[in-house]
Enzyme design. Structure first.
Site, PDB file in Angstrom:
ATOM      1  N   CYS A  14       0.757  -1.172  -0.084  1.00 58.95           N
ATOM      2  CA  CYS A  14       0.065  -0.024   0.031  1.00 58.95           C
ATOM      3  C   CYS A  14       0.940   1.262  -0.078  1.00 58.95           C
ATOM      4  O   CYS A  14       1.578   1.530  -1.066  1.00 58.95           O
ATOM      5  CB  CYS A  14      -1.050  -0.080   1.035  1.00 58.95           C
ATOM      6  SG  CYS A  14      -2.411   1.183   1.122  1.00 58.95           S
ATOM      7  N   GLU A  39      -1.632  -9.654   3.294  1.00 59.62           N
ATOM      8  CA  GLU A  39      -1.832 -10.255   4.604  1.00 59.62           C
ATOM      9  C   GLU A  39      -2.905 -10.752   5.034  1.00 59.62           C
ATOM     10  O   GLU A  39      -3.115 -11.453   5.880  1.00 59.62           O
ATOM     11  CB  GLU A  39      -0.937  -9.210   5.516  1.00 59.62           C
ATOM     12  CG  GLU A  39      -1.645  -8.112   5.751  1.00 59.62           C
ATOM     13  CD  GLU A  39      -1.330  -6.629   4.713  1.00 59.62           C
ATOM     14  OE1 GLU A  39      -1.608  -5.772   5.550  1.00 59.62           O
ATOM     15  OE2 GLU A  39      -0.962  -7.062   3.832  1.00 59.62           O
ATOM     16  N   HIS A  66      -3.435  -5.393   0.233  1.00 59.21           N
ATOM     17  CA  HIS A  66      -2.996  -6.086   1.280  1.00 59.21           C
ATOM     18  C   HIS A  66      -3.327  -7.488   1.414  1.00 59.21           C
ATOM     19  O   HIS A  66      -4.162  -8.184   1.808  1.00 59.21           O
ATOM     20  CB  HIS A  66      -4.074  -5.385   2.741  1.00 59.21           C
ATOM     21  CG  HIS A  66      -3.602  -3.836   2.965  1.00 59.21           C
ATOM     22  ND1 HIS A  66      -2.705  -3.533   3.773  1.00 59.21           N
ATOM     23  CD2 HIS A  66      -4.310  -3.074   2.322  1.00 59.21           C
ATOM     24  CE1 HIS A  66      -2.671  -2.173   3.856  1.00 59.21           C
ATOM     25  NE2 HIS A  66      -3.652  -1.901   2.932  1.00 59.21           N
TER      26      HIS A  66
END
Length: 529
Positions: free
Chosen positions: A376, A501, A499
């Protein structure tokens, strides 16, 4: 719609005891028996959602596929159970009152006096019970600490559900602290007694008490808690600290938590299948690699909870262990902090604090051929660094921070600078360029990833970036957003606007993190077990 049984998890004495991990572990254990479960979070704070809250106080904002900005515990739910949560799985007092006042303004209450009971509690009960599918168990975690003013309507709603459905369909599990006093060299049960008494004042009697402690709880102390808190001795269960959170399902099984839950509901089943969890814990061995995370909230690791877990997932599948080297980007940059790093990661974030330290870090990783992952804002700063240092663009930066001649990062179309649920949120498709490193990592050319941002790379600079050696290898399906960048002449240098994750799981590591860790191993000649 039908929910057969409800499990409520509350916490007492202090916050941050690990209620989310308890709820997640219970979910994983019930799945191991073959039950169909779901988990929800009740948050007492007055914010509409977690989106505008300070990550240093509240931890990371976890984003669901449908774009909800939620509490970080929903990340635990997804990682432990594999179930995708939605905007319907996290409610706050603010969201309840927002709905309540809109209904009152429409005249839905037909002139009645609007009150906490029954109107607020009815909305809470509706949220808890609402389900689009049949479930064997619904697990609800109540945020905050018993005794907080904010949590009272939620406890009352739980009391009403328990009263109407009966104990044969509802169980309440209370997680509490049993502190160890060094001076007295003893564990103290009095805080637990007071915490249970607070629940009793709310009309609730816990069925199981989980005792969080740093020291082993003796049989005598368990008997004392059982006697004074009106709970069977078999239902006073230790909740000790662990080195690795994925030990918890197996540990709670050994302590009999799942057995006592099933016994409460009159269910007698064979032992659950926990081999996968046992193997996962046993695989957390191997040579250690060091990955530096450079962010501005590094003194608060919960800010990057999903990120850290994703790195551990990537390490497990590569048979290594990860040591995190936390570096605060708000402090003066020093190359010495990065020496010894096998890889470097710059995470997302907002605001201009610490961005120069992050840019210096990116420059160090690029020049020294160290594996680099920017997420990001980390990706956006990698583009700024490259445009300034390699392409030699003058006065180049992001519109988020400066008015400049070359705004290589700009506000996305249809985006507002207003805060609170206004960003590009949730899951969006992205097309990857065939033959690129990122396409090789995913082994596909169309992906779906979760986003949380309002600024993007200015596409007017795409040609000049690619001529300079930075490949824009991922583009949003609508063509408006550059989603992935990578360097052609660097062994592993990737930035992503999304993202990844949020989608990594212990049993299915995200391919980006698996590849990132693998690059750190190979480029540093680390021997894997």
């Amino acid at each position: 719609m039908k929910i057969n049984r409800f499990i409520f998890v509350t916490g007492g004495v202090v916050s941050s005891l690990g209620k989310g991990l308890v709820a997640s572990s219970i979910g994983a254990l019930l799945q191991a028996y073959g039950f169909k479960i779901h988990i929800r979070k009740l948050d007492p704070y007055l914010n509409i959602d977690a989106g505008t809250m300070n990550p240093a106080q509240h931890g990371e904002v976890f984003v669901t596929n449908d774009g909800a900005e939620t509490d970080l515990d929903l990340g635990y739910y997804e990682r432990f159970t594999g179930i995708q949560t939605t905007k319907h799985d996290n409610i706050t007092t603010g969201k309840v009152y927002d709905q309540l006042l809109k209904k009152e303004r429409r005249g839905d209450y037909l002139g009645k006096t609007v009150q906490v009971i029954p109107h607020v509690t009815d909305l809470i009960k509706s949220f808890i019970i609402n389900s689009r599918e049949n479930l064997d168990f619904l697990i609800c975690e109540v945020g905050g600490t018993v005794g907080d003013i904010e949590s009272q309507p939620f406890l009352e709603a739980i009391r009403q559900i328990s009263y109407h459905l009966g104990k044969q369909r509802v169980i309440l599990i209370h997680l509490t602290l049993v502190p160890y006093l060094t001076a007295a060299q003893d564990l103290k049960t009095k805080p637990t007694q007071h915490s249970v008494r607070e629940l009793n004042f709310a009309g609730i009697q816990p069925d199981i008490i989980l005792c969080r402690s740093e020291q082993k709880i003796s049989q005598h102390q368990k008997e004392k808690i059982a006697n004074l808190c009106n709970v069977p001795l078999s239902n006073v269960i230790p909740a000790p600290d662990v080195n690795y959170i994925y030990e918890l399902p197996v540990l709670y099984n050994q302590y009999g938590l799942d057995t006592q839950i099933l016994e409460h509901f009159g269910l007698n089943l064979p032992k659950p299948y926990l081999t996968a969890w046992t193997d996962l814990v046993q695989n957390t061995i191997g040579e250690e690699i060091t990955i530096s995370i450079v962010g501005k909230y590094t003194e608060f690791p919960d800010t990057y909870k999903s990120l850290v877990e994703a790195l551990h997932h990537g390490a497990i599948c590569n048979n290594v262990m990860v040591k995190i080297n936390w570096i605060n980007s708000r402090e003066q940059f020093a190359e010495a902090q990065l020496q010894g790093s096998n890889a470097i990661l710059v995470p997302g974030g907002f605001g201009d604090h610490g961005i120069e330290g992050k840019i210096s870090t990116i420059n160090y990783a690029r020049i020294n051929n160290i594996p680099f992952l920017g997420i990001c804002l980390g990706m956006q700063l990698a583009v700024i660094e490259f445009a300034h240092d390699v392409i030699k663009l003058d006065d180049v930066h992001s519109e988020e921070f400066y008015i400049c001649q070359n705004p290589i990062i700009k506000l996305a179309d249809n985006q507002s600078v207003d805060l609170g649920g206004t960003m590009r949120l949730g899951e969006y498709p992205c097309n990857l360029k065939a033959g690129s490193k990122i396409a090789e990592i995913y082994n596909m050319t169309t992906i779906l990833e979760r986003h949380r941002h309002r600024y993007i790379i200015n596409k007017n600079y795409q040609d000049i970036l690619e001529q300079g050696g930075m490949l824009c290898s991922g583009i949003s399906e609508d063509g408006t957003c550059i989603e992935v960048i990578e360097l052609k002449d660097h062994p592993w240098f990737i930035g992503v606007q999304f993202h990844p994750e949020f989608k990594s799981r212990p049993f299915t590591p995200h391919p980006i993190f698996a590849s990132f860790v693998k690059a750190a191993i190979q480029l540093n000649n680390i021997i894997r077990v």
